[in-house]
Design an enzyme around this catalytic site. Structure first.
Site, PDB file in Angstrom:
ATOM      1  N   SER A  15       0.830  -1.202   0.000  1.00  0.00           N
ATOM      2  CA  SER A  15       0.000   0.000   0.000  1.00  0.00           C
ATOM      3  C   SER A  15       0.866   1.254   0.000  1.00  0.00           C
ATOM      4  O   SER A  15       2.048   1.217   0.344  1.00  0.00           O
ATOM      5  CB  SER A  15      -0.922  -0.004   1.216  1.00  0.00           C
ATOM      6  N   SER A 251       7.788   2.897   9.447  1.00  0.00           N
ATOM      7  CA  SER A 251       7.946   1.721   8.600  1.00  0.00           C
ATOM      8  C   SER A 251       6.743   0.806   8.737  1.00  0.00           C
ATOM      9  O   SER A 251       6.102   0.741   9.803  1.00  0.00           O
ATOM     10  CB  SER A 251       9.215   0.961   8.991  1.00  0.00           C
ATOM     11  N   LYS A 252       6.451   0.099   7.658  1.00  0.00           N
ATOM     12  CA  LYS A 252       5.381  -0.893   7.706  1.00  0.00           C
ATOM     13  C   LYS A 252       5.715  -1.990   8.717  1.00  0.00           C
ATOM     14  O   LYS A 252       4.823  -2.681   9.201  1.00  0.00           O
ATOM     15  CB  LYS A 252       5.163  -1.488   6.315  1.00  0.00           C
ATOM     16  N   ARG A 253       7.001  -2.128   9.031  1.00  0.00           N
ATOM     17  CA  ARG A 253       7.394  -3.128  10.039  1.00  0.00           C
ATOM     18  C   ARG A 253       6.842  -2.787  11.415  1.00  0.00           C
ATOM     19  O   ARG A 253       6.733  -3.651  12.279  1.00  0.00           O
ATOM     20  CB  ARG A 253       8.923  -3.230  10.099  1.00  0.00           C
TER      21      ARG A 253
END
Length: 547
Positions: A15, A251-253
């Site tokens: 995304s 971050s997506k993390r």
């Protein structure tokens, strides 16, 4: 001076990140500021990680943000196609040209051989830079062919220093020892990011390349490719990184991290055995092995994180544009906030429409230092936008756009019921999620009451008696509307000599479950008469039983 042409070129591997949205915004603003053109290009040469679904999501999010493009998917244009996977023939033509002119060569080293070189450099405390100046021997070529190796193509790195002229961070120079022979075509025949982006920018006549500062050191590679192809470099501007409030990169993390913490807490609460995730796997439609791999940080799968969070009621950090959209933020507010993360007009102004941003934006006022994303500040900005800076028509349009991405009970209200909800809560709701939460009592009687409110206004003093007095007074109300309800309270206060401030909190708790909310009379009038009286009766019965 040629017409300004900027581009936003995301990879459809997930995304749209808010950092990417800010890059798109700055590129859009600069083009609009100078009467130029803005291009959307999908960089989908990573065959493993790219997906059509992600590409569609990026296009959807860009449309929601209102960042229209002059060339790109859907609108097309004279320099298409605008998906890199559909432009392979163009890259191959330029790769062949470089090979023919001895500016590039086929490289046959295997992954294991490259890893060995890298480890040797690390052992010598050196940075690994691949450079080949000697041709392969006949014996080596025979070995490669016998092993059925497929070569990559590498560009011969410049033998001189390369200086990146950047309008944001200033000049950055890399010495010849810091340069390497960069891969421009992978073994699968697809170009690398470094090569495709240079070719596309040239072919699409891009004049200004704005992107995140994590790409700064890649730019020397791009300048080497430009030099080899005999092309003029565009203007580069590398934008500051966006950090979260803890000072780490957004971050997506972070979603995976939050989901793991929630899962560990839940496992501890149920005394689950170590590495036993079968109890969690089934409810989220997965298997224990996949959940274990996620918990062991073998991957940071966003889908897994989202499923775990949904099942365990864990709040995930908002990282992607869709997160903010589903949370009920306005695109106007999000863009306004993102614009100020790394740029200012040099004054104290905070609120801008998109056209006003385009008029004010200057690359020279983009900051070099990282910016911190403050969710509380964004929410405050959204509250300002949602309550004061858009009219009712735009509010309802934005609300309907929110209904497209969430399953909200508000979407199932009649027009009259929705109008009533908005009249009561639009001035108080920070987001559409907040609107849904605060107006919950209009759709269903509360089943849980605010504990501190009950203790203060019911259990202590004459709260229960006050509530009984109100019940009797309201039973005599004829027409159930604001004015008649208000008059009933005024008569009660006159008769008892008690101020409204003593009656209102117990009634609010009985009706809404909490002591805060819209005006008391408006709140009661918004409910059906029988429903309102039944809620008061239910509360009196429940609290009387505790006496």
């Amino acid at each position: 001076m040629s017409k300004v042409r900027t581009r936003f070129a995301p990879s459809p591997t997930g995304s749209l990140h808010v950092g990417g949205a800010r890059t798109a915004l700055y590129s859009w603003l600069y083009a609009r500021k100078h009467g130029g053109e803005f291009i959307l290009r999908i960089e989908d040469t990573d065959q493993v990680r790219s997906s059509d679904e992600a590409a569609r999501g990026i296009i959807r999010d860009m449309k929601w943000l209102g960042l229209d493009w002059d060339e790109g998917p859907v609108v097309e244009g004279p320099h298409g196609p605008y998906y890199q996977s559909q432009r392979i023939h163009l890259y191959e033509t330029h790769v062949r040209d470089l090979l023919d002119r001895d500016r590039a060569y086929q490289a046959w080293e295997s992954r294991d051989e490259l890893d060995a070189m890298r480890k040797e450099a690390e052992a010598n405390k050196e940075n690994f830079r691949f450079r080949r100046r000697e041709p392969y021997t006949d014996a080596e070529m025979a070995l490669f062919e016998s092993e059925k190796r497929v070569p990559v193509v590498r560009l011969k790195a410049p033998s001189h220093a390369v200086t990146i002229e950047d309008v944001v961070v200033g000049d950055v120079t890399q010495t010849p020892d810091e340069l390497e022979d960069v891969v421009i075509r992978k073994a699968d025949g697809f170009p690398t990011y470094h090569f495709a982006v240079v070719v596309d920018d040239q072919d699409m006549r891009v004049t200004h390349v704005l992107r995140g500062s994590e790409h700064l050191m890649n730019t020397a590679k791009h300048l080497g490719i430009l030099e080899a192809l005999g092309w003029k470099a565009p203007v580069f501007g590398h934008l500051p990184i966006i950090f979260n409030m803890s000072g780490s990169k957004m971050s997506k993390r972070d979603k995976a991290k939050a989901a793991r913490e929630g899962a560990r807490n839940a496992a501890q609460a149920r005394s689950a055995a170590k590495d036993d995730w079968a109890w969690l796997a089934s409810p989220i439609g997965s298997d224990a092995e996949s959940v274990l791999a996620f918990m062991k940080k073998k991957n940071d799968d966003v889908g897994m994180a989202t499923a775990i969070a949904s099942h365990l009621d864990v709040d995930l950090p908002m990282i992607e544009v869709m997160d903010f959209r589903q949370a009920g933020y306005l695109p106007e507010a999000l863009l306004n906030y993102l614009a100020l993360l790394g740029w200012s007009a040099g004054d104290d102004r905070e609120y801008y429409t998109l056209p006003e941003l385009a008029e004010a934006f200057e690359l020279g006022r983009v900051n070099k230092q990282p910016a911190k994303f403050d969710p509380a500040k964004l929410q405050a900005m959204n509250f300002e936008w949602i309550t004061k800076r858009i009219d009712e028509t735009r509010y309802k349009q934005a609300l309907k756009q929110w209904f497209e991405v969430v399953d909200s009970p508000l979407a199932r209200l009649s027009d009259d019921a929705l109008d009533t909800t908005l009249a009561l809560f639009r001035p108080r709701a920070h987001t559409f999620v907040d609107l849904q939460r605060k107006s919950q009592f209009l759709r269903a009687a509360p089943v849980v009451y605010d504990a501190s409110g009950v203790q203060k206004h019911i259990r202590q003093g004459a709260g229960l008696a006050h509530l009984s007095d109100v019940r009797a007074a309201l039973s005599d109300v004829g027409r159930w509307e604001n004015g008649s309800i208000q008059r009933a309270f005024e008569r009660l206060c006159d008769q008892t000599g008690t101020k409204l401030g003593k009656y209102a909190p117990p009634v609010r708790i009985a009706i809404c479950g909490a002591t805060d909310g819209p005006g008391l009379y408006e709140t009661l009038a918004a409910l059906d008469r029988d429903d309102a009286l039944a809620r008061i009766d239910r509360a009196i019965g429940a609290w009387s039983a505790e006496q």
